[in-house]
Design a protein around this motif. Structure first.
Motif: not given
Length: 155
Positions: A21-41
């Motif tokens: 099984p591959p070891q996967v990192i899923v966190d908000g570190e490399y999510f970028h919010n370029e939208s017009a709304q504030r949100l908690n990634k």
């Protein structure tokens, strides 16, 4: 969106049909919010990680990079002899990631001046990146829009 994404990822042979099984990192570190709304990634990342972890049923292993400080502290205590090694023993190093999820959230807003209806088109793009080779092994794009006559309620 997270449910569709989970199903898409688990259909990818690179991610779900491997001998180990591959070891996967899923966190908000490399999510970028370029939208017009504030949100908690982190809300999106947490939901994805939990849903994927439950649905993967061992076909993927998730690295808790968001808890790296906690892991490192426990490893130091064990190696210093301040606590025992637990039931799983010691490893040479903490788990590294094979893949990491990144993403970008975009939006376009429009307002009809006659009716006062505000409409927002949202596009969310995710990519699973091979952390050794730098290649994209999976990607998904999810789109949705919302509209409302009262901007206060709309937001």
């Amino acid at each position: 969106m997270t449910d569709r994404m989970m199903r898409d990822m688990l259909q990818s042979p690179v991610l779900a049909n491997t001998a180990r099984p591959p070891q996967v990192i899923v966190d908000g570190e490399y999510f970028h919010n370029e939208s017009a709304q504030r949100l908690n990634k982190n809300v999106i990342a947490d939901r994805l990680r939990v849903a994927l972890n439950n649905a993967a049923a061992g076909r993927m292993v998730f690295v808790a990079r968001h808890n790296a400080d906690m892991v490192e502290q426990e490893r130091r205590l064990k190696r210093a002899g301040k606590v025992d090694v637990g039931t799983t023993g010691l490893t040479k190093a903490a788990a590294g990631g094979d893949y990491r999820l990144s993403g970008r959230i975009n939006s376009i807003d429009a307002v009809n001046v006659r009716s006062g209806v505000a409409q927002r088109y949202n596009q969310v793009v995710f990519e699973m990146v091979d952390l050794e080779r730098g290649t994209i092994v999976w990607s998904g794009m999810y789109e949705f829009s919302r509209a409302a006559a009262d901007d206060v309620v709309y937001r």
